[in-house]
Each structure stands twice: as C-alpha cells, then as structure tokens.
Scaffold this motif. Structure first.
Motif, PDB file in Angstrom:
ATOM      1  N   ILE A  55     -16.393 -72.408   0.259  1.00  0.00           N
ATOM      2  CA  ILE A  55     -15.989 -72.843  -0.827  1.00  0.00           C
ATOM      3  C   ILE A  55     -15.049 -71.905  -1.572  1.00  0.00           C
ATOM      4  CG2 ILE A  55     -18.460 -73.666  -1.380  1.00  0.00           C
ATOM      5  CD1 ILE A  55     -19.249 -71.262  -3.161  1.00  0.00           C
ATOM      6  N   LEU A  56     -14.736 -70.892  -0.961  1.00  0.00           N
ATOM      7  CA  LEU A  56     -13.685 -69.994  -1.394  1.00  0.00           C
ATOM      8  C   LEU A  56     -12.481 -69.860  -0.231  1.00  0.00           C
ATOM      9  CD1 LEU A  56     -15.573 -67.215  -3.158  1.00  0.00           C
ATOM     10  CD2 LEU A  56     -14.453 -69.071  -4.209  1.00  0.00           C
ATOM     11  N   PRO A  57     -11.339 -69.773  -0.542  1.00  0.00           N
ATOM     12  CA  PRO A  57     -10.279 -69.182   0.336  1.00  0.00           C
ATOM     13  C   PRO A  57     -10.553 -68.026   1.133  1.00  0.00           C
ATOM     14  CG  PRO A  57      -9.439 -69.167  -1.906  1.00  0.00           C
ATOM     15  CD  PRO A  57     -10.725 -69.417  -1.986  1.00  0.00           C
ATOM     16  N   TRP A  58     -10.057 -67.841   2.346  1.00  0.00           N
ATOM     17  CA  TRP A  58      -9.973 -66.767   3.051  1.00  0.00           C
ATOM     18  C   TRP A  58      -9.046 -66.563   3.994  1.00  0.00           C
ATOM     19  CZ3 TRP A  58     -10.756 -67.387   8.281  1.00  0.00           C
ATOM     20  CH2 TRP A  58     -11.115 -68.664   8.776  1.00  0.00           C
ATOM     21  N   ASP A  59      -8.715 -65.501   4.598  1.00  0.00           N
ATOM     22  CA  ASP A  59      -7.376 -65.263   5.338  1.00  0.00           C
ATOM     23  C   ASP A  59      -7.636 -65.038   6.708  1.00  0.00           C
ATOM     24  OD1 ASP A  59      -4.929 -64.094   5.877  1.00  0.00           O
ATOM     25  OD2 ASP A  59      -4.680 -63.456   4.120  1.00  0.00           O
TER      26      ASP A  59
ATOM     27  N   TYR B 296     -29.086 -55.570  -1.281  1.00  0.00           N
ATOM     28  CA  TYR B 296     -28.681 -56.469   0.239  1.00  0.00           C
ATOM     29  C   TYR B 296     -27.535 -57.316  -0.171  1.00  0.00           C
ATOM     30  CZ  TYR B 296     -31.545 -60.173  -1.574  1.00  0.00           C
ATOM     31  OH  TYR B 296     -32.294 -61.165  -2.455  1.00  0.00           O
ATOM     32  N   HIS B 297     -27.012 -57.488   0.829  1.00  0.00           N
ATOM     33  CA  HIS B 297     -25.380 -58.219   0.587  1.00  0.00           C
ATOM     34  C   HIS B 297     -24.929 -58.675   2.006  1.00  0.00           C
ATOM     35  CE1 HIS B 297     -22.627 -54.937   1.837  1.00  0.00           C
ATOM     36  NE2 HIS B 297     -23.588 -53.928   0.896  1.00  0.00           N
ATOM     37  N   ASP B 298     -24.146 -59.506   2.092  1.00  0.00           N
ATOM     38  CA  ASP B 298     -23.477 -60.071   3.121  1.00  0.00           C
ATOM     39  C   ASP B 298     -22.490 -59.040   3.657  1.00  0.00           C
ATOM     40  OD1 ASP B 298     -22.965 -62.588   4.780  1.00  0.00           O
ATOM     41  OD2 ASP B 298     -20.927 -61.338   4.344  1.00  0.00           O
ATOM     42  N   HIS B 299     -22.071 -58.915   5.017  1.00  0.00           N
ATOM     43  CA  HIS B 299     -21.175 -57.931   5.564  1.00  0.00           C
ATOM     44  C   HIS B 299     -20.586 -58.478   6.774  1.00  0.00           C
ATOM     45  CE1 HIS B 299     -20.722 -53.710   7.060  1.00  0.00           C
ATOM     46  NE2 HIS B 299     -20.838 -53.508   6.023  1.00  0.00           N
ATOM     47  N   ALA B 300     -20.334 -59.768   6.799  1.00  0.00           N
ATOM     48  CA  ALA B 300     -19.664 -60.637   7.947  1.00  0.00           C
ATOM     49  C   ALA B 300     -18.053 -60.109   7.856  1.00  0.00           C
ATOM     50  CB  ALA B 300     -19.739 -61.960   7.848  1.00  0.00           C
ATOM     51  N   MET B 301     -17.820 -59.748   9.129  1.00  0.00           N
ATOM     52  CA  MET B 301     -16.323 -59.105   9.428  1.00  0.00           C
ATOM     53  C   MET B 301     -15.221 -59.923   8.661  1.00  0.00           C
ATOM     54  SD  MET B 301     -15.148 -56.704  10.974  1.00  0.00           S
ATOM     55  CE  MET B 301     -13.366 -56.026  11.174  1.00  0.00           C
ATOM     56  N   GLY B 302     -14.476 -59.610   7.656  1.00  0.00           N
ATOM     57  CA  GLY B 302     -13.214 -60.022   7.263  1.00  0.00           C
ATOM     58  C   GLY B 302     -13.842 -61.100   5.879  1.00  0.00           C
ATOM     59  N   LEU B 303     -14.923 -61.463   5.780  1.00  0.00           N
ATOM     60  CA  LEU B 303     -15.400 -62.307   4.984  1.00  0.00           C
ATOM     61  C   LEU B 303     -16.324 -61.743   3.807  1.00  0.00           C
ATOM     62  CD1 LEU B 303     -16.281 -65.270   7.117  1.00  0.00           C
ATOM     63  CD2 LEU B 303     -14.514 -65.390   5.598  1.00  0.00           C
ATOM     64  N   THR B 304     -16.514 -60.203   3.833  1.00  0.00           N
ATOM     65  CA  THR B 304     -17.358 -59.830   2.805  1.00  0.00           C
ATOM     66  C   THR B 304     -17.201 -60.044   1.527  1.00  0.00           C
ATOM     67  OG1 THR B 304     -17.906 -58.200   4.498  1.00  0.00           O
ATOM     68  CG2 THR B 304     -18.513 -57.667   2.276  1.00  0.00           C
ATOM     69  N   ARG B 305     -15.779 -59.912   1.183  1.00  0.00           N
ATOM     70  CA  ARG B 305     -15.300 -60.328  -0.288  1.00  0.00           C
ATOM     71  C   ARG B 305     -15.331 -61.819  -0.656  1.00  0.00           C
ATOM     72  NH1 ARG B 305     -11.339 -61.542   3.072  1.00  0.00           N
ATOM     73  NH2 ARG B 305      -9.565 -62.484   2.545  1.00  0.00           N
ATOM     74  N   ALA B 306     -15.191 -62.516   0.126  1.00  0.00           N
ATOM     75  CA  ALA B 306     -15.407 -63.878  -0.227  1.00  0.00           C
ATOM     76  C   ALA B 306     -17.003 -64.244  -0.226  1.00  0.00           C
ATOM     77  CB  ALA B 306     -14.667 -64.977   0.871  1.00  0.00           C
ATOM     78  N   ASN B 307     -17.689 -63.957   0.557  1.00  0.00           N
ATOM     79  CA  ASN B 307     -19.142 -64.145   0.575  1.00  0.00           C
ATOM     80  C   ASN B 307     -19.783 -63.636  -0.458  1.00  0.00           C
ATOM     81  OD1 ASN B 307     -18.791 -65.736   2.922  1.00  0.00           O
ATOM     82  ND2 ASN B 307     -19.773 -64.284   4.325  1.00  0.00           N
ATOM     83  N   LEU B 308     -19.616 -62.196  -0.928  1.00  0.00           N
ATOM     84  CA  LEU B 308     -20.220 -61.633  -2.100  1.00  0.00           C
ATOM     85  C   LEU B 308     -19.666 -62.377  -3.377  1.00  0.00           C
ATOM     86  CD1 LEU B 308     -21.115 -59.557  -0.125  1.00  0.00           C
ATOM     87  CD2 LEU B 308     -21.069 -57.895  -1.978  1.00  0.00           C
ATOM     88  N   LEU B 309     -18.440 -62.837  -3.352  1.00  0.00           N
ATOM     89  CA  LEU B 309     -17.770 -63.446  -4.440  1.00  0.00           C
ATOM     90  C   LEU B 309     -18.639 -64.874  -4.739  1.00  0.00           C
ATOM     91  CD1 LEU B 309     -15.333 -62.482  -6.550  1.00  0.00           C
ATOM     92  CD2 LEU B 309     -14.226 -64.414  -5.150  1.00  0.00           C
ATOM     93  N   ALA B 310     -18.743 -65.462  -3.697  1.00  0.00           N
ATOM     94  CA  ALA B 310     -19.577 -66.560  -3.668  1.00  0.00           C
ATOM     95  C   ALA B 310     -21.118 -66.359  -4.318  1.00  0.00           C
ATOM     96  CB  ALA B 310     -19.747 -67.217  -2.354  1.00  0.00           C
ATOM     97  N   GLY B 311     -21.754 -65.181  -4.053  1.00  0.00           N
ATOM     98  CA  GLY B 311     -23.046 -64.982  -4.573  1.00  0.00           C
ATOM     99  C   GLY B 311     -24.021 -64.406  -3.774  1.00  0.00           C
ATOM    100  N   LEU B 312     -23.729 -63.944  -2.445  1.00  0.00           N
ATOM    101  CA  LEU B 312     -24.768 -63.546  -1.395  1.00  0.00           C
ATOM    102  C   LEU B 312     -24.858 -61.993  -1.823  1.00  0.00           C
ATOM    103  CD1 LEU B 312     -23.429 -65.474   1.714  1.00  0.00           C
ATOM    104  CD2 LEU B 312     -25.418 -65.834   0.165  1.00  0.00           C
ATOM    105  N   PHE B 313     -25.844 -61.548  -2.455  1.00  0.00           N
ATOM    106  CA  PHE B 313     -26.072 -60.347  -2.896  1.00  0.00           C
ATOM    107  C   PHE B 313     -27.519 -60.211  -3.755  1.00  0.00           C
ATOM    108  CE2 PHE B 313     -23.119 -61.529  -6.048  1.00  0.00           C
ATOM    109  CZ  PHE B 313     -23.732 -61.080  -7.271  1.00  0.00           C
TER     110      PHE B 313
END
Length: 581
Positions: free
Chosen positions: A126-130, A195-212
């Motif tokens: 739902i968010l952009p990523w690089d 607890y929070h998401d920790h996926a490579m290169g996507l942590t900033r987007a996945n936490l921004l989306a609400g995963l914590f």
C-alpha cells in the motif's frame, strides 16, 4: 578499506521499477493532495488500550507454554475522528480485531510463548518502496514480512532475520526462512519489549503501514513485592509515532527520492506531520489523581521525542527502566530524550498536578539533533485530563528495584571499533549508510564468543544521531567522548576505514566528555550515538539473569546490529552478528 560506492547490484536493480513497487500516485510528491493536519482538532479521540493477548496457558493453577496465531492483515483504521479511514497493515487474531499498534502480548518470565505469524497481506504494497536498495522481493507478488521481537533473548531462527521473510501462503520466502512459528523462551528479566516487522529493505514501509506492537514479560515473583502501579488501568503502554496523510486519509510516503537518479524513492528520513499515540492522533486520557505506570515506546521511523510537561504543571517522570530492563533504583527527570525504538518505563504521579489538564510535550528537532524545531503540531503529543479529587492509591515506589549484574569492564574479552559512515553525492545528498564501511551481505566481522562481554567503541562519523540496536545482547554505556580535529579524522577514516591506523585515541585526547543520563545507566539494547563522538559500551553476550543461553546462539542465520532509524537500516546500516563458542 576505502570509501565504498553503491554496488553494481543496486544499479542493476534500478533498471526496472517492479510492478510490485506499490501504489501509483499521479500527484507524486507535489503535496497538492496532502492533508493539512492543523485543521484536525487535537485531543478529541480517547487514548485506546490495545487488545491484550495472554502469551501463556494455565491449567490446574500451573503455568503452561502459550500458543498464539497472530496474523498480518490489510484493513482500514481511524487515526482521528475527522480523518477518513486509512488503509493500513495490522497485526491481530483476525482482520476485524487487528489494530495499529497490534495487540499487546503479555508473557510470563520463564514460560515460553509460541507464536505462529501468518501473512494475509495483498499482492501489492500500500506504500511505495525502492527496488534499488537491497530489498526482500518476490517475482510472484506479495508483501514480504518477518517479525522481530525487539529486546528478546531468542534463538537465531526465532529472531526475525531480515532475510527470513515470507509472503502470503508462503508463495515466496527469503533465503534464511525456516518457518513462521517462532518460540520466545522469555528467560530474561521482566520488562517491556516490542515486536515489529524486519523484512530486508522494507522495514520502514512495513512499520509505516502499521506492523508493530507491544510485548511485556512479567514476573509476579520479582515484581509483586515492588508494589508498583499494576493492572490494565494503571499500567499502560504509550506507543508514539508520526504519520503524514493525504486528504483521502491514506498514509503519505514520498514517491520520489532525494537522489532519484540513484534511488528513485529512498529518502534519508521520514517525518510525519501528525503525532500518533496508540493509533490516535493527539489523543487524550482521563486519569485519577494517583500514580500511573507508562511504558513509552518510540516506534517512529526517524523522529526523536524529547518529552516533558510545562514547568508549572507540577509533574515529573520517575524512571523505572530503560528499554527492556529495570534500573537498579528509580530516577527522577523533568525531561528525557527517546530515540526511535527506545523504551522509557516511567511513573507519573498525577496527584502532584497543579492543573486539571496537562499536555505531554516534545521539543526534539528533526532530524535530530540539528534539524527543524518543533511547532504547535509535532510539539504536542497527548493530553491528560485529571480528576479533581485525589484517589486512594495502594501503589508505592521502592527505593530499590531489581538487581541485575554490575558491568565488569576488566573482564571484557575483546575491544572492537564500530564506525558509522554516510556516503553522499558531490552535491551533498546522502546515497547510503554503512557500519564499518561494509554492506550487509559482506561476511560477519563481529564474531563474539557466547558467554563473554566485549567493549565496543562506536564512532559516529556522520552528522546524525544514530540509535544503535544490538540483537540478543544487552549493553551498558560507559562514556561518550567528542573527537577533536574531527574533519581530519573523518578524511582518514573514509580513506583507510581503520580507527587504529587513523589514531582514534589521539583524536579523543582532550575531547569533551558527555554525561550519560542517570535514567539510561542501566542495561540497554538501544543507545543514541552522538555525531562526532566515540561512545564506549560494554556489550554482554550472556543472559542477564546468569547461566548460559537455553539454546544454540551460533546457528544460522545468526543475529544483526543496526541503526534503528528505519530509513538508514534499510539502506543499509546493518551488519551481521555471528556468535561462536
């Protein structure tokens, strides 16, 4: 090792913007459809108390290991009374019950909690990523996720390695994936984790989306005699973060990077215009005139919070713990600084309030420490509405809290230098950040022996304050010393990448010593590394409550240490940590 350019791999990935990149946003970063959050009335939503999940079982008055299945869902969430519902990713037992933050998992010290994490997320983010930074990617679509229990003492396979990610229905998995059913032994002192998401290169987007979400370890045996405020009314978690929104209620994240020819989307820091606590923008909480315990977690991508009440409020903070551990004794403060991922465990005694309402305030510049000053929006956090009459308060605050091991520097098995680098274009725009001048995929150079302690001299060569987080381990901050003739030392380090060869000890002679606040002088797992400063820490690779680890800490995929500004961690201020016997 000299200054490192962006790797060829990044340039190859930059060629094509994947169809899985995220939502197409025609307005780009023009700001035309950005919500002016100043139009949102503050302090109109009551502070939510997130659902609580029991991470243990009880049978015949005996405690048993707990078993939970927690999913990741796409849903809509109301961040403010007057804001349209926002599409988010959320943790929960079901889509209907999922929340932002996720449910609070309550564990008991010494009783294992087994959690099966399930991914129900859509094919597209739902968010952009690089795609030009090292990123978990699936050719078949899906949002890669993996859960890290921050502050937890758990086996490598349950630590949430950035390369142990998986998508919905396990359509794709990362190279270190070994299953989504993880075990948390909870064999550590009681305290607050998250607890929070920790996926490579996507942590900033996945936490921004609400995963914590919050995870607490309790010990009735150790904590009961302390007499501290207890129960869901008087022992609350406050999860702080910031978000920007579009007029349709969706989360705003930039679609254009600061160096679009190198990184089309990545920017060095994300800052939102609204301050959120427990999923509501500028909420309020009604409180009685008595003591409350608040476990305050900064889950922001990059924002620091320097929290205080007005000087005439009569209120102050009484610190019980920092990060996941208790302090030896309570410590008072009028103001304290909380970096991304840090936790402050405090008591606020509202019987001391001089008014019927007080506002928790923030004045930390962003980026910290030399960025913009706060304003009327991001300088306010939440309001406490205080009952007029005093209430009977059975709680107390003891002079001493829990006893944890004293740091023994003389027993340190090794001393290491950890250097923090930021690399820039000729025009001064950041391109990437490294620890010790090495990318994440380079072989581990930090290989401590399990059961020992090491002294780490963390040298910050950048202009930012970096909250350094070390998985598995706990550490004590020994001292902070400013580097003299800093530019000369930086030039040598960028050329040689060798602190000893660049005579770091000479550059520390005469350097100003910075005091470690008393409320941060206990065992921590995150600390703020000041720019131009060498911070000396004693890192313990052994359980704080004695003995040996209950599992093999040397197995794959090992652990990591990294900056917890998520935009830095993703690009790629993270290194492997491999313990040995």
């Amino acid at each position: 090792m000299g200054r490192l350019p962006c790797s060829a791999l990044l340039l190859v990935l930059a060629v094509a913007a994947s169809s899985l990149w995220g939502p197409k946003q025609a307005s780009g970063d023009s700001g035309k459809d950005m919500l002016d959050v100043s139009k949102l009335e503050r302090f109109v939503d009551e502070l939510p108390d997130m659902p609580r999940l029991q991470g243990y079982g009880v049978k015949d008055d005996l405690l048993l290991p707990g078993n939970l299945t927690v999913g990741m869902y796409e849903k809509f969430w109301k961040f403010h009374r007057d804001l349209p519902p926002t599409r988010v990713f959320a943790y929960g037992l079901s889509q209907d019950s999922a929340t932002v933050p996720g449910p609070t998992i309550e564990a008991i010290r010494g009783v294992p909690t087994h959690v099966t994490w399930t991914n129900h997320l859509p094919l597209r983010h739902i968010l952009p990523w690089d795609p030009t930074i090292p990123t978990a990617r699936s050719s078949s679509g899906g949002v890669p996720t993996v859960v890290h229990l921050h502050g937890g003492v758990q086996p490598p396979a349950s630590d949430g390695s950035a390369i142990a990610w998986f998508t919905a229905d396990f359509a794709a998995v990362g190279p270190a994936f070994a299953g989504s059913s993880l075990v948390y032994f909870n064999r550590q002192p009681p305290g607050c984790l998250w607890y929070h998401d920790h996926a490579m290169g996507l942590t900033r987007a996945n936490l921004l989306a609400g995963l914590f979400g919050v995870y607490t370890i309790r010990s009735p045996e150790l904590e009961g005699p302390l007499g501290l405020p207890y129960g869901p009314t008087f022992d609350r978690s406050l999860v702080l973060f910031d978000r920007a929104f579009r007029t349709d209620g969706s989360i705003y994240m930039n679609t254009t990077g600061n160096n679009p020819s190198i990184h089309p989307q990545w920017q060095p820091e994300y800052f939102g215009t609204a301050i959120i606590v427990n999923g509501k923008a500028w909420p309020f909480l009604r409180v009685s005139r008595r003591r409350y315990r608040f476990r305050i977690i900064n889950s922001s991508n990059a924002r620091f919070f320097r929290l205080f009440f007005s000087s005439d409020s009569g209120l102050r903070f009484l610190h019980l713990g920092s990060d996941a551990n208790y302090l030896p004794r309570p410590v008072h403060s009028r103001k304290f600084l909380l970096a991304p991922s840090e936790i402050a465990d405090v008591i606020i005694d509202f019987s001391e309030a001089s008014a019927s309402a007080v506002v928790l305030t923030n004045d930390a510049p962003y980026p910290y420490p030399s960025g913009d000053p706060t304003d009327e929006l991001n300088g306010k956090v939440m309001r406490f509405v205080i009952a007029p009459e005093r209430e009977d308060d059975p709680s107390r605050v003891p002079r001493r809290l829990l006893t944890l091991p004293r740091p023994s520097v003389h027993r340190a098995a090794a001393t290491r230098y950890i250097a923090m680098y930021e690399y820039e274009t000729a025009s001064g725009e950041p391109t990437h950040l490294y620890l010790n001048g090495k990318p994440f995929e380079a072989p581990a150079t930090e290989t401590p022996k399990a059961g020992t302690s090491e002294v780490w001299e963390v040298i910050n060569l950048t202009e930012d304050n970096h909250p350094l987080h070390i998985h598995l381990a706990s550490f004590v901050v020994l001292e902070q010393r400013e580097l003299v003739e800093l530019e000369e030392f930086k030039a040598c380090m960028h050329k040689a990448n060798d602190a000893a060869a660049c005579k770091v000890e000479e550059h520390l002679k005469g350097g100003r010593r910075r005091r470690v606040p008393r409320y941060e002088q206990g065992w921590k797992n995150v600390f703020k590394m000041r720019p131009g400063v060498a911070t000396r820490i004693l890192v313990r690779f052994a359980p704080l409550d004695g003995g040996t680890y209950a599992f093999d800490v040397t197995t794959e995929p090992g652990y990591v240490y990294h900056c917890h500004i998520l935009d830095h961690e993703d690009n790629v201020m993270m290194r492997p940590l491999k313990l040995v016997y």
